[in-house]
Design an enzyme around this catalytic site. Structure first.
Site, short mmCIF file in Angstrom:
data_model
loop_
_atom_site.label_atom_id
_atom_site.label_comp_id
_atom_site.label_asym_id
_atom_site.label_seq_id
_atom_site.Cartn_x
_atom_site.Cartn_y
_atom_site.Cartn_z
N LYS A 5 0.88 -1.15 0.00
CA LYS A 5 0.00 0.00 0.00
C LYS A 5 0.93 1.21 0.00
CE LYS A 5 -2.82 3.06 2.46
NZ LYS A 5 -1.85 4.12 2.71
N GLY A 61 5.19 3.30 10.73
CA GLY A 61 4.35 4.48 10.76
C GLY A 61 4.00 4.89 12.17
N SER A 62 2.87 5.59 12.30
CA SER A 62 2.52 6.18 13.58
C SER A 62 2.00 5.12 14.54
CB SER A 62 1.45 7.25 13.39
OG SER A 62 0.20 6.66 13.13
N GLU A 95 6.57 -1.15 13.18
CA GLU A 95 7.63 -0.37 13.83
C GLU A 95 7.07 1.03 13.99
OE1 GLU A 95 9.69 2.33 14.23
OE2 GLU A 95 10.80 2.00 12.37
N CYS A 129 12.71 7.74 12.75
CA CYS A 129 12.18 6.98 13.89
C CYS A 129 13.23 6.85 14.99
CB CYS A 129 11.67 5.61 13.46
SG CYS A 129 12.83 4.73 12.44
N GLU A 154 6.38 10.41 21.56
CA GLU A 154 7.17 10.95 20.46
C GLU A 154 6.55 12.25 19.91
OE1 GLU A 154 7.45 8.31 17.10
OE2 GLU A 154 9.14 9.40 16.23
#
Lengths: 510, 510
Positions: free
Chosen positions: B183, B240-241, B264, B301, B398
């Site tokens: 995607k 991603g988030s 992750e 990240c 974060e």
């Protein structure tokens, strides 16, 4: 040996036995003294808190210390002597010889993990620093592993020693450096208590923290839920039914902090009979099937419950020999009244499916309705044609007990692809059979965790290269094994050490 | 190079671009032609069906074939030349040098997996048969691995090449033998299409099935859900988030057949400054912090967003140098307008927490309110005392961008134990520091996936011993890594071969 009926938490027996929770002797169909306690949410919290405290010290112990603990537990179980076997026999109706063998396997398993701790099987991965590399230098990197934390272990009914209090899950978690909180199986609470005592004494003798191990007795789903939901629990080892395992796995995944749930949920363990071998020795194949499915009254997770039979030479002789052999088998007593009742329900459901016919039934005093031993299970052999099997997933569901379904004309790719995930698949064939069935054989690896040629699946070797798991729904964690050296990996997590000072590195990485 | 705006499914471009779905140039703050298509549930089903068909052939290919495919993809990406860098620069506002470096890393990563396929790092486990063992013989057992099946990959916004269409997840899944359905991230659909074309041509050139790879473009949560829920998908790789990752992870776990979700999700990557090193070189430490947190405007990240600072010699000089350095930093343009907006929201939330004070802010045309570039992010340095930090988990969340929070008096066990799971932790100390802080250092391995001494966390080496993951919530699968050789293991499952004929064994087990 006197049983307390209590839990073992933080190095002592505690909890109040409840008059209505007793073990059950399935052969006598009568309760066994004493009464046992049911762990409360508070007792779960106490056990987990003690495990969290113990974790900080235990995770820092060298491999040698853990190896000695595992050996001390094995010695402690052996020194329980006849008392352990006698109690286990009363609680499970399993024969003494089987229980003695299982004790040997349990202690052998503990000692095998000690061996693997002292001589790890896999090399440690390291990347040396490349200070002059362009455009950027490479740092020194070494890949270590740390234990996850306190592990909840759910004992299984069908292996009161090898997959219960000091079974494979406990042994591999302790080897990994994780404290263990066991929820004892209510079908053998006395056996569980005896083994827990041996573990507690071994921990004390090794000078390790008492919270390293706990046994919580109980029967309620509330206890299981409290344990899986407790924030201090870092992973779960489970052997048991698909319904309970899948439900608890979803609980583990929906916690605020999800944790891994290593559930081994059983299978029908298909037997593929290839035409050459079938023509050569149909009676020997039928006898091997009969012997394997009758071991422990079919109450093994690797019990062979499904046969894929081609309509070729030998098929009728195979069925005739299997039918004859099965008719002479008696209605053995099952592990618990509940399991005996479930067996009857499951065979009735199987028998009612379209196209399924009964070929043979074993000895039992009744006809049609069971009127033999109240906890007995009459062996069954059913047959169905592949056309009725392909679209009916009920036929692939495990019947826990001495029951086998033969799928006639059953050797084709579509049927293999329709199989749900299995712990094992066996293929019985001669050299020419294997050569001719390359496509079918290639597919099998995607349906099972262990592929077996010309042997039965019962009897799971505890060794380095073993895999006891398989695609869902055989396991809730198909990338792991609950038996063998790799079982320890379930309770470890990788940590990379970058440029880390030599004297601060874990011993294995220096 | 002309962009189609379409999906790549089963070896061809398809789908109708929608006039309202265009890429966005964050520097110009304007749309970029052409329009892109939004994948429907039907297109998801087509891509997965093609992947399932391709899987049967691809899983049987030798390691050498997969290695050549990965190399062909790397060559294909390189041969896209300037067109790829130019489009990626337009879509992400990342500097050309950074994108060229990332392209190098992406292709290096593909080639590294080819190397690991040709020369596996870990020995295969085997147990030889012991036919004379008593009481029972031991069978021959060999432990192999099989790929899981079609993998869904969710590209990340912040690594448009190295963690997107042909990034680490795709490379490791293809290496493992799994087809991939990507995607694409809607922030760089043009970059995604260019890379997808290179993969498609490589697959064709290698004579492999076209369904082996698909790119689905889209922006809606419905597309993500359809992909994770599709019964043919066997695993998910995600970067991603935390919010999206955790939500999709729960979807993966609540499917009828649950599948692994390798997410992750980022971290604050704490920097521990030990007193000796801090006294010796406070300015150098501050400069290293500044350089690392400003890389890619803090959109890594592994960006260091938290400093644990003792109140010892050098602390004030460290803060003074960091403040001065930060004030001269400009408000760089972020990857997307949404990320720039989220940054402002996150720093406002941080600034409003009890005890948090602003020490310095970077250049930006406005004061207080941002009035600089609409998609810019003004760097920020905040300070808080440990007593205000210990019980406030918001401070450990974060902030995606160039923001750092310094916890004063922050070097103690309780604070380390309060940290949520991290991708990395760095410790800056001299030899005496490390010797004095044994207890603190021991705890760190239970809080992070990578421990770093005297280096910054940005710049993740792709090598054998790397681990990019960490305890939840840094990763949804803390026992795995998304970078390095072991990333391939995520998409494999063990299979034990018992007594299996030599000529039918997988090549690695013979």
């Amino acid at each position: 040996m006197t049983l307390t009926g209590q839990h073992w938490i933080a190095g002592r027996w505690c909890g109040a036995p409840q008059t209505d929770f007793l073990a059950w002797d399935p052969r006598a169909d009568a309760p066994l003294a004493p009464a046992f306690a049911e762990a409360s949410e508070q007792e779960v919290a106490q056990a987990v808190a003690a495990a969290e405290t113990a974790f900080v010290a235990y995770r820092q112990t060298p491999a040698e210390t853990r190896a000695r603990l595992l050996e001390a537990i094995a010695e402690g179980i052996e020194s329980l002597g006849e008392a352990l076997i006698t109690r286990a026999e009363q609680e499970t109706a399993l024969p003494r010889a089987r229980l003695e063998g299982e004790r040997g396997r349990t202690c052998g398993q503990l000692r095998a993990f000690a061996t693997w701790l002292r001589a790890p099987l896999q090399a440690v991965l390291k990347d040396a620093a490349l200070p002059d590399r362009q455009p950027l230098p490479r740092p020194d990197l070494r890949l270590g592993q740390v234990p996850l934390g306190p592990v909840a272990v759910f004992g299984a009914s069908n292996f009161p020693l090898a997959f219960s209090v000091a079974g494979g899950d406990t042994a591999s978690a302790l080897a990994a450096g994780c404290p263990v909180v066991v929820k004892g199986h209510p079908a053998h609470p006395g056996t569980a208590e005896l083994v827990a005592g041996a573990i507690g004494r071994a921990i004390e003798a090794c000078g390790l923290p008492p919270g390293l191990f706990a046994l919580l007795q109980g029967r309620t789903p509330a206890l299981s839920l409290a344990l899986v939901r407790h924030p201090g629990i870092a992973a779960v080892g489970f052997t048991g039914s698909a319904a309970v395992g899948q439900s608890l796995a979803r609980e583990a995944a929906s916690r605020p902090r999800p944790i891994p749930f290593f559930g081994e949920l059983g299978a029908v363990n298909p037997q593929l009979l290839l035409p050459g071998r079938l023509a050569e020795q149909p009676e020997a194949l039928a006898q091997a099937q009969l012997d394997s499915m009758m071991m422990g009254q079919g109450q093994f997770c690797t019990s062979p419950g499904l046969v894929l039979l081609p309509q070729t030479e030998g098929a009728e002789r195979y069925l005739a020999h299997l039918s004859e052999g099965l008719k002479s088998q008696s209605d053995g007593v099952m592990l618990t009244p509940g399991i005996a009742k479930a067996y009857r329900r499951q065979v009735e459901r199987l028998a009612s499916q379209t196209g399924v016919t009964l070929l043979a039934r074993g000895q039992g005093q009744g006809q049609g309705q069971e009127q033999g031993h109240p906890n007995g299970a009459v062996p069954r052999l059913y047959r169905v044609h592949r056309d009725d099997a392909l679209d009916n997933p009920v036929l692939f569901e495990e019947v826990f007990g001495p029951c086998v379904l033969v799928i006639q004309d059953g050797l084709d790719d579509a049927l293999v692809d329709a199989l749900p995930g299995q712990l094992t698949v066996s293929v019985h064939g001669n050299e020419a059979d294997f050569a001719h069935q390359a496509s079918l054989l290639e597919r099998l690896a995607y349906r099972a965790g262990r592929l077996i040629a010309n042997q039965m699946p019962t009897g799971v070797e505890v060794c380095a290269a073993q895999n006891h798991g398989g695609p869902w729904p055989a396991s809730t964690a198909p990338q792991t094994t609950s038996v063998g050296a790799q079982a320890m990996q379930r309770f470890l997590r990788p940590v990379a050490y970058q440029n880390w000072p030599q004297h601060q590195l874990p011993a294995a990485l220096k």
